[in-house]
Design a protein around this motif. Structure first.
Motif, PDB file in Angstrom:
ATOM      1  N   LEU A  26       0.824  -1.213   0.000  1.00 49.79           N
ATOM      2  CA  LEU A  26       0.000   0.000   0.000  1.00 49.79           C
ATOM      3  C   LEU A  26       0.855   1.258   0.000  1.00 49.79           C
ATOM      4  O   LEU A  26       0.541   2.236  -0.690  1.00 49.79           O
ATOM      5  N   ILE A  27       1.965   1.229   0.787  1.00 53.77           N
ATOM      6  CA  ILE A  27       2.870   2.381   0.809  1.00 53.77           C
ATOM      7  C   ILE A  27       3.523   2.567  -0.566  1.00 53.77           C
ATOM      8  O   ILE A  27       3.646   3.687  -1.073  1.00 53.77           O
ATOM      9  N   TRP A  28       3.940   1.439  -1.174  1.00 54.03           N
ATOM     10  CA  TRP A  28       4.542   1.507  -2.516  1.00 54.03           C
ATOM     11  C   TRP A  28       3.542   2.039  -3.532  1.00 54.03           C
ATOM     12  O   TRP A  28       3.894   2.826  -4.411  1.00 54.03           O
ATOM     13  N   GLN A  29       2.268   1.628  -3.394  1.00 51.01           N
ATOM     14  CA  GLN A  29       1.232   2.047  -4.332  1.00 51.01           C
ATOM     15  C   GLN A  29       0.975   3.547  -4.231  1.00 51.01           C
ATOM     16  O   GLN A  29       0.805   4.227  -5.256  1.00 51.01           O
ATOM     17  N   GLU A  30       0.950   4.076  -3.014  1.00 51.40           N
ATOM     18  CA  GLU A  30       0.715   5.520  -2.832  1.00 51.40           C
ATOM     19  C   GLU A  30       1.987   6.322  -3.052  1.00 51.40           C
ATOM     20  O   GLU A  30       1.924   7.508  -3.410  1.00 51.40           O
ATOM     21  N   PRO A  32       6.056   6.283  -1.101  1.00 55.36           N
ATOM     22  CA  PRO A  32       6.580   6.606   0.237  1.00 55.36           C
ATOM     23  C   PRO A  32       6.708   8.100   0.485  1.00 55.36           C
ATOM     24  O   PRO A  32       6.399   8.591   1.576  1.00 55.36           O
ATOM     25  N   GLU A  33       7.154   8.829  -0.538  1.00 48.32           N
ATOM     26  CA  GLU A  33       7.329  10.278  -0.384  1.00 48.32           C
ATOM     27  C   GLU A  33       5.986  10.970  -0.155  1.00 48.32           C
ATOM     28  O   GLU A  33       5.881  11.908   0.645  1.00 48.32           O
ATOM     29  N   LEU A 299      -7.918  11.592   0.165  1.00 43.96           N
ATOM     30  CA  LEU A 299      -6.999  11.489   1.288  1.00 43.96           C
ATOM     31  C   LEU A 299      -6.075  10.300   1.086  1.00 43.96           C
ATOM     32  O   LEU A 299      -6.442   9.300   0.472  1.00 43.96           O
ATOM     33  N   SER A 300      -4.877  10.401   1.649  1.00 45.73           N
ATOM     34  CA  SER A 300      -3.958   9.268   1.655  1.00 45.73           C
ATOM     35  C   SER A 300      -4.416   8.293   2.738  1.00 45.73           C
ATOM     36  O   SER A 300      -4.362   8.605   3.932  1.00 45.73           O
TER      37      SER A 300
END
Length: 339
Positions: A26-30, A32-33, A299-300
């Motif tokens: 999920l972090i990779w999809q959104e 990290p930055e 929203l993230s």
């Protein structure tokens, strides 16, 4: 260690790794930055405010448990709220770190409150009743969110129907438990008997302890109606607070939600905490991602969930520090069950 202990450790590690893999995806999809930028933009002061509000709400959790436990004790042995608060935090910390996120810390709560001179049967009765009220309110809350999602035509209605049916079965089981206890019919003791465990002498003491605890539960549920109403209202209040949390976090992310959206965000991801994954890791974040996508909320999801995780990490730290303050001997004997 026993084979069962190794098995439990293995299950915990496996489910944790699965959840961690989902979270990393999920972090990779959104990006990290992007996640980091959103958390920084949220700001330190709003995080502190969120923690303070949640600590205040945690008082209601502790008050509910205090009312139940003190009903089992003579007035001169009543436990003050500040002690119940810390014992509740200790239980929360251990629940969060086990696959059974909603109930994993209950043995720790029993062990902690027993240090106040409370008998094991009274401690067990109070903890079982407290978690039963909490789970009932929690399931009703999530079930309402599922029904609203079906009404709004969100996602796959068949999937929501299956989830709703599962939640309804759990709720019926809890209602059956309350009814059996209130009428003094027994619940766990009946299961104990049904499995034929009473014929083993080594288990007869456990059976007596179960029946003694059930007797205390029956006295509470069949006792003062006003006390029962207060506990029920507290259960609804603490679980409904999730909607306030959603409004608060979304506001400081610069998004204003309507009540329906906030209710769905506050309910549906909570299904993850009923699954056998420590703290619903990854699944919890995925729930927010799915709901935000369905509702079109800009929203993230990962950043939103991590704000909640930061709050929970502070709660866990406080709970673990309180457990460790009891000393190594206490932890090994009462928590880890070592001789």
């Amino acid at each position: 260690m026993k084979a069962k202990t190794w098995f439990n450790i293995g299950v915990t590690i496996l489910t944790f790794l699965i959840g961690l893999a989902v979270l990393i995806f999920l972090i990779w999809q959104e990006g990290p930055e992007s996640v980091e930028k959103n958390i920084v933009a949220f700001g330190l002061l709003p995080i502190i405010g969120f923690v303070c509000i949640s600590l205040a709400n945690f008082t209601l959790y502790s008050l509910r448990w205090q009312i139940i436990l003190n009903s089992h004790l003579p007035k001169e042995k009543h436990i003050p709220l500040h002690k119940m608060y810390m014992h509740r935090l200790a239980g929360f910390a251990m629940s969060y770190l086990t696959p059974a996120a909603q109930v994993g810390g209950e043995p720790v709560r029993i062990a902690m409150v027993s240090t106040e001179g409370v008998s094991i049967r009274a401690a067990t009765s109070s903890v079982v009743l407290d978690i039963a009220f909490e789970l009932s309110a929690y399931i009703v809350f999530i079930l309402a969110g599922v029904l609203l999602a079906i009404w709004e035509g969100l996602g796959d209605s068949n999937s929501f129907l299956i989830i709703g049916a599962g939640l309804l079965i759990l709720l019926i089981s809890l209602v059956s438990f309350f009814a059996a206890m209130a009428y003094g019919k027994g619940f766990f003791s009946n299961i104990f008997s049904l499995l034929g465990l009473r014929r083993f002498k080594r288990l007869q003491a456990i059976d007596r302890g179960i029946r003694d605890s059930e007797h205390l539960m029956a006295e509470f549920l069949a006792g003062k109606p006003k006390r029962l109403i207060v506990v029920s209202l507290l259960s609804l209040a603490v679980i409904s607070f999730r909607i306030i949390e959603v409004f608060y976090i979304a506001y400081f992310f610069g998004v204003n939600l309507d009540f329906g959206s906030a209710f769905l965000v506050g309910t549906l991801p909570g299904i993850a905490l009923l699954l056998p994954v420590p703290a619903g890791l990854g699944i919890f974040e995925g729930g927010f991602s799915a709901v935000f996508s369905l509702l079109g909320i800009p929203l993230s999801a990962v950043a939103f969930a991590l704000i909640i995780r930061i709050r929970d990490a502070i709660f866990i730290s406080l709970g673990v520090m309180f457990i460790l303050s009891k000393g190594r001997a206490f932890v090994e004997r009462r928590i880890l069950k070592r001789k």
